[in-house]
Enzyme design. Structure first.
Site, PDB file in Angstrom:
ATOM      1  N   CYS A   1      13.705  24.014   3.425  1.00 22.64           N
ATOM      2  CA  CYS A   1      12.715  24.796   2.686  1.00 22.64           C
ATOM      3  C   CYS A   1      11.848  23.852   1.848  1.00 22.64           C
ATOM      4  CB  CYS A   1      13.410  25.803   1.777  1.00 22.64           C
ATOM      5  SG  CYS A   1      14.690  26.781   2.595  1.00 22.64           S
TER       6      CYS A   1
ATOM      7  N   LYS B   1       0.852  -1.202   0.000  1.00 21.29           N
ATOM      8  CA  LYS B   1       0.000   0.000   0.000  1.00 21.29           C
ATOM      9  C   LYS B   1       0.882   1.245   0.000  1.00 21.29           C
ATOM     10  CE  LYS B   1      -0.446  -0.149   5.030  1.00 21.29           C
ATOM     11  NZ  LYS B   1      -1.200   0.348   6.164  1.00 21.29           N
TER      12      LYS B   1
ATOM     13  N   ASP C   1      11.713  23.382  -1.353  1.00 22.11           N
ATOM     14  CA  ASP C   1      12.339  22.760  -2.525  1.00 22.11           C
ATOM     15  C   ASP C   1      13.827  22.480  -2.350  1.00 22.11           C
ATOM     16  OD1 ASP C   1       9.878  23.625  -4.003  1.00 22.11           O
ATOM     17  OD2 ASP C   1      10.765  25.580  -3.552  1.00 22.11           O
TER      18      ASP C   1
ATOM     19  N   HIS D   1      -5.489  -6.923  13.561  1.00 22.43           N
ATOM     20  CA  HIS D   1      -4.290  -6.068  13.459  1.00 22.43           C
ATOM     21  C   HIS D   1      -3.814  -5.663  14.853  1.00 22.43           C
ATOM     22  CE1 HIS D   1      -1.455  -3.546  11.409  1.00 22.43           C
ATOM     23  NE2 HIS D   1      -1.916  -2.434  11.927  1.00 22.43           N
TER      24      HIS D   1
ATOM     25  N   ARG E   1     -10.029   0.302  15.316  1.00 24.73           N
ATOM     26  CA  ARG E   1     -10.020   0.984  14.019  1.00 24.73           C
ATOM     27  C   ARG E   1     -11.091   0.265  13.218  1.00 24.73           C
ATOM     28  NH1 ARG E   1      -4.229   1.563  11.013  1.00 24.73           N
ATOM     29  NH2 ARG E   1      -4.631  -0.606  10.529  1.00 24.73           N
TER      30      ARG E   1
ATOM     31  N   ARG F   1       1.442 -11.079   7.109  1.00 21.73           N
ATOM     32  CA  ARG F   1       1.461  -9.771   6.426  1.00 21.73           C
ATOM     33  C   ARG F   1       2.756  -9.055   6.822  1.00 21.73           C
ATOM     34  NH1 ARG F   1      -3.556  -9.336   9.121  1.00 21.73           N
ATOM     35  NH2 ARG F   1      -2.897  -7.465  10.233  1.00 21.73           N
TER      36      ARG F   1
ATOM     37  N   TYR G   1      15.662  30.221   6.374  1.00 21.74           N
ATOM     38  CA  TYR G   1      14.579  30.965   7.025  1.00 21.74           C
ATOM     39  C   TYR G   1      14.813  31.115   8.534  1.00 21.74           C
ATOM     40  CZ  TYR G   1      11.683  30.469   2.842  1.00 21.74           C
ATOM     41  OH  TYR G   1      11.177  30.537   1.574  1.00 21.74           O
TER      42      TYR G   1
HETATM   43  C1  LIG Z   1      -3.802  -4.085   8.355  1.00 24.16           C
HETATM   44  C2  LIG Z   1      -2.316  -3.991   8.184  1.00 24.16           C
HETATM   45  N1  LIG Z   1      -1.598  -5.117   8.106  1.00 24.16           N
HETATM   46  C3  LIG Z   1      -0.259  -5.106   7.944  1.00 24.16           C
HETATM   47  C4  LIG Z   1       0.431  -3.923   7.845  1.00 24.16           C
HETATM   48  C5  LIG Z   1       1.920  -3.971   7.654  1.00 24.16           C
HETATM   49  O1  LIG Z   1       2.562  -3.477   8.767  1.00 24.16           O
HETATM   50  P1  LIG Z   1       4.161  -3.416   8.832  1.00 24.16           P
HETATM   51  O2  LIG Z   1       4.575  -2.411   7.829  1.00 24.16           O
HETATM   52  O3  LIG Z   1       4.427  -3.011  10.220  1.00 24.16           O
HETATM   53  O4  LIG Z   1       4.660  -4.775   8.507  1.00 24.16           O
HETATM   54  C6  LIG Z   1      -0.268  -2.722   7.938  1.00 24.16           C
HETATM   55  C7  LIG Z   1       0.465  -1.467   7.871  1.00 24.16           C
HETATM   56  O5  LIG Z   1       0.192  -0.470   8.456  1.00 24.16           O
HETATM   57  C8  LIG Z   1      -1.684  -2.749   8.104  1.00 24.16           C
HETATM   58  O6  LIG Z   1      -2.393  -1.617   8.178  1.00 24.16           O
END
Ligand SMILES: Cc1ncc(COP(=O)(O)O)c(C=O)c1O
Length: 370
Positions: free
Chosen positions: A308, A34, A310, A161, A132, A217, A261
């Site tokens: 800054c 993602k 850029d 999760h 969540r 995951r 700045y």
């Molecule tokens: C639902 C879910 N699973 C797995 C992951 C992967 O987590 P990580 O990058 O800590 O392995 C995420 C990442 O935020 C997530 O939202």
């Protein structure tokens, strides 16, 4: 073209997967790609992961899944966001797995199955304590009960999760795991077994082997950074992203010269100031200027003054770099090593924020170690 560059070392990505496999054994991995593969480029990263045998991916939005399909990536993809009925047909046709995470999802799914005659593959998400997306224990049991009355409905996966898997104190994570186990036992007593059961993230890969189930995951670890500074770091991962910026101007200034700045950085003696064409609009972490440095030919040089939009400045002391040369902003390469883990620790940011921020005008180049 001048500007920041992210060299994505796909060979290191594959090596990281090998290191993670050493840890998790034969359990298959789900590659979490993602947010443009945490800033690394979703399509190229996914293809590289396919090369090392990963055949299940996760993204957050349906648009991210479409990007992979458009690149002819055919493996199943789980979409983590709350599923929407207007995407159900596409999900069936494109083998996109969806998230069943709220009690009122079920009537919508039921009416789709009745009219379309097939169901997308769903993964039931149990909220074990993250608060969540996810069903409570009772809601999830109710969904399973009702699911038996919906012909064709496919709830192939069950997951949850962790909210603290990367912390030193794993007390709450163990409680989340206990709740998940309790739910799986209840499902089992209803005669329901899931094809995919998954709970781990990177923190859990390192800390909670009991949560590997039959799919792990993994995101951050495969990109070569740690999820926090509290996890064990005894796994040989390497930074996949080498973030670099060009030096576009170099000049000598006298002692007492304010830089950038607010003039908060004032040179202590005559020195060389270089301008780097990379700014916070490209994802460079602005708070890093307070303590930060870049690497040039193996040596650290302090960031001089505020970053800054850029560009930002570096105090090179008596070193005289040439315009057109580059510095290492983070990662590892010929100029040395500076990890996002270190920047995260010193800025109070996280490795997730640092990597996913990289964009703007950053050019990605893919390197394969050859
Ligand atoms: C639902 C879910 N699973 C797995 C992951 C992967 O987590 P990580 O990058 O800590 O392995 C995420 C990442 O935020 C997530 O939202």
């Amino acid at each position: 073209m001048m500007g920041p560059k992210a060299i994505i070392h796909l060979d290191r990505l594959r090596d990281n997967i090998r290191a993670i496999r050493q840890r998790v054994g034969k359990t298959p991995l789900m590659g979490v790609v993602k947010a443009n593969a945490y800033g690394h480029g979703a399509v190229a990263v996914t293809r590289a992961l396919q090369d090392v045998g990963i055949s299940f991916f996760a993204v957050f939005t349906i648009e991210e899944a479409r990007e992979l399909r458009a690149a002819n990536i055919q493996d199943p993809i789980l979409v983590f966001s709350h599923s929407q009925p207007e995407n159900f047909q596409e999900a069936v046709e494109s083998n996109i797995h969806l998230n069943l995470c709220a009690p009122d999802d079920l009537p919508k799914i039921q009416s789709f199955c009745a009219s379309y005659g097939a169901s997308p593959v769903f993964h039931l998400k149990l909220d074990t304590g993250m608060t969540r997306l996810g069903l409570s224990f009772e809601e999830a049991v109710d969904v399973l009960r009702q699911s038996k009355t919906i012909p064709g409905l496919r709830i192939d996966g069950c997951y949850s999760h962790y909210s603290t898997a990367d912390e030193g104190d794993l007390h709450y994570a163990h409680e989340q795991h206990r709740r998940f186990e309790e739910f799986l036992a209840r499902a089992d007593s209803m005669g329901i077994r899931f094809a995919y059961t998954h709970f781990s993230n990177s923190g859990a890969v390192l800390n909670l082997p009991e949560s590997y189930y039959n799919l792990v995951r993994v995101g951050m670890l495969m990109y070569g950074a740690f999820p926090s500074d509290e996890v064990p770091t005894d796994i040989p991962i390497q930074p996949v992203m080498e973030f670099r910026g060009p030096i576009v101007s170099v000049r000598r200034v006298s002692a007492g010269t304010p830089v950038s700045y607010g003039g908060v950085y004032v040179t202590k003696q005559e020195t060389t100031i270089g301008v780097i064409q990379t700014g916070f609009a490209d994802g460079f972490p602005r708070p890093w200027y307070e303590q930060g440095h870049v690497m040039y030919k193996g040596q650290p040089y302090r960031i001089a003054g505020r970053v800054c939009m850029d560009q930002f400045m570096v105090d090179f002391g008596d070193t005289r770099p040439l315009p057109g040369e580059e510095v290492l902003l983070f990662g590892e390469g010929a100029d040395g090593r500076l990890t996002v883990d270190e920047i995260a620790k010193k800025t109070g940011m996280t490795t997730y924020m640092l990597l996913t921020a990289i964009g703007g005008r950053t050019r990605r180049e893919f390197a394969d170690g050859n």
